[in-house]
Design a protein around this motif. Structure first.
Motif, PDB file in Angstrom:
ATOM      1  N   LEU A  20       0.865  -1.175   0.000  1.00  0.00           N
ATOM      2  CA  LEU A  20       0.000   0.000   0.000  1.00  0.00           C
ATOM      3  C   LEU A  20       0.902   1.226   0.000  1.00  0.00           C
ATOM      4  O   LEU A  20       2.040   1.160   0.490  1.00  0.00           O
ATOM      5  N   THR A  21       0.416   2.332  -0.518  1.00  0.00           N
ATOM      6  CA  THR A  21       1.198   3.561  -0.566  1.00  0.00           C
ATOM      7  C   THR A  21       0.400   4.718   0.017  1.00  0.00           C
ATOM      8  O   THR A  21      -0.758   4.919  -0.353  1.00  0.00           O
ATOM      9  N   LEU A  22       1.013   5.454   0.954  1.00  0.00           N
ATOM     10  CA  LEU A  22       0.342   6.601   1.566  1.00  0.00           C
ATOM     11  C   LEU A  22       0.073   7.692   0.542  1.00  0.00           C
ATOM     12  O   LEU A  22      -0.989   8.311   0.539  1.00  0.00           O
ATOM     13  N   SER A  23       1.033   7.954  -0.316  1.00  0.00           N
ATOM     14  CA  SER A  23       0.863   8.926  -1.395  1.00  0.00           C
ATOM     15  C   SER A  23       1.969   8.715  -2.410  1.00  0.00           C
ATOM     16  O   SER A  23       3.139   8.967  -2.110  1.00  0.00           O
ATOM     17  N   ALA A  24       1.604   8.261  -3.600  1.00  0.00           N
ATOM     18  CA  ALA A  24       2.606   8.030  -4.639  1.00  0.00           C
ATOM     19  C   ALA A  24       3.272   9.333  -5.059  1.00  0.00           C
ATOM     20  O   ALA A  24       4.441   9.350  -5.457  1.00  0.00           O
ATOM     21  N   GLN A  66      -5.278  -1.982   7.299  1.00  0.00           N
ATOM     22  CA  GLN A  66      -5.280  -2.965   6.211  1.00  0.00           C
ATOM     23  C   GLN A  66      -4.033  -3.858   6.265  1.00  0.00           C
ATOM     24  O   GLN A  66      -4.134  -5.088   6.119  1.00  0.00           O
ATOM     25  N   LEU A  67      -2.867  -3.265   6.473  1.00  0.00           N
ATOM     26  CA  LEU A  67      -1.639  -4.050   6.530  1.00  0.00           C
ATOM     27  C   LEU A  67      -1.612  -4.958   7.752  1.00  0.00           C
ATOM     28  O   LEU A  67      -1.116  -6.088   7.691  1.00  0.00           O
ATOM     29  N   ASP A  68      -2.161  -4.488   8.865  1.00  0.00           N
ATOM     30  CA  ASP A  68      -2.172  -5.296  10.085  1.00  0.00           C
ATOM     31  C   ASP A  68      -2.970  -6.575   9.883  1.00  0.00           C
ATOM     32  O   ASP A  68      -2.639  -7.632  10.433  1.00  0.00           O
TER      33      ASP A  68
END
Length: 313
Positions: free
Chosen positions: A259-263, A280-282
């Motif tokens: 996942l990316t916080l802001s590309a 989501q990652l957890d």
């Protein structure tokens, strides 16, 4: 604690009236603000406030923020000042919490302040928070609506994941637009930043025409100062440029990830996505690696949350 049925309310007239009635009856109601979802209780009712600590598993030495609809309501609780007036005129309603000395006859439960002679107070901007505060007609104590120390909630689903069966209701008005908690500034003496948050400290310094001090020491003087806080179940590794074997990656800017916080490297976008991304990652059940985040503007708040998420528990 005893399990109860948690109601899922919508931000219409019926939902707001129900939520306000529950607060007046001493029950706990989660509601959206522009920063994160808060877990609200009547700040004057000690038993109701004790319910917040019980539902969250929150240490009783960790004070709470009191939410009010406007400056007049804040002035009934605290000893107001010219500096408070200047900042409130610029940033309220909004993502700024001010810590001020308690006013005589404030009427707040001592559990709200954790026995301190000051209280943290905020006027939220979110229209549903405003409508609820006016309908309930009370100061509402409201930390983030999550189990203490875990990832903060930016959606009603996040709230229900942690607190379903522990609280009376959640008032669902979609995701929170700012996505990190409010900035906390103490005005009990020299203006001092106690917690970076959704309002960059640079904006505060511009409004005051000078620098603010930064909190030093281990004493808990405001919410959000515990060393380990905002934490997922998985371990968190910071300033990573790629994931190690067995890790999932939270990217930012040129560093990509699962996942990316802001590309594009936009810190406003990153702040809004931070807690939902960690949730989501957890759920993937693996250690989390996080890309470097610039420590300017909202990056200071993002890094504060990430450092606490990664702290030893």
């Amino acid at each position: 604690m005893k399990q109860i049925k948690t109601r899922h309310l919508h931000p219409n007239d019926t939902g707001l009236a129900t939520a306000a009635a529950l607060l007046n009856a001493g029950a706990l109601v989660a509601f959206p603000t522009e920063t994160v979802y808060g877990l609200g209780a009547d700040a004057r009712n000690g038993q109701a406030v004790a319910g917040i600590y019980a539902a969250k598993g929150r240490p009783s030495f960790n004070p709470l923020i009191v939410h009010v609809p406007d400056v007049d309501a804040a002035q009934a609780l605290v000893q107001w000042s010219d500096t408070a007036d200047r900042l409130a005129s610029v940033f309220w309603p909004g993502a700024l919490t001010l810590v001020l000395p308690l006013a005589p006859g404030h009427g707040l439960s001592s559990l709200v302040t954790a026995g301190l002679e000051t209280v943290a107070v905020r006027v939220p901007h979110h229209p549903t928070a405003q409508a609820l505060l006016r309908a309930a007609n009370m100061p509402v104590a409201a930390p983030s609506a999550n189990v203490s120390g875990r990832i903060s909630p930016t959606t009603a689903a996040h709230v229900l994941d942690g607190l379903s069966g522990r609280i009376a209701a959640v008032l669902d008005d979609g995701p929170c637009p700012v996505g990190v908690e409010s900035t906390i500034l103490s005005l009990a003496g020299t203006p001092t930043l106690l917690r970076p948050g959704g309002l960059p400290v640079e904006a505060i310094e511009a409004a005051l025409n000078g620098p603010v001090s930064h909190h030093a020491g281990d004493a808990i003087t405001a919410p959000g100062q515990l060393a380990s806080h905002y934490a997922p179940g998985a371990t968190v590794r910071l300033n990573a440029t790629e994931a190690a074997e067995g890790e999932v990656m939270l990217g930012f800017g040129p560093v990509t990830g699962d996942l990316t916080l802001s590309a594009s490297g936009d810190l406003v976008e990153a702040a809004a996505a931070l807690f939902d991304s960690l949730h989501q990652l957890d759920r993937m059940g693996k250690p989390i690696a996080v890309a470097p985040i610039p420590n300017t503007g909202l990056g200071a708040a993002i890094n504060d949350r990430l450092n606490r998420a990664a702290a030893p528990r």
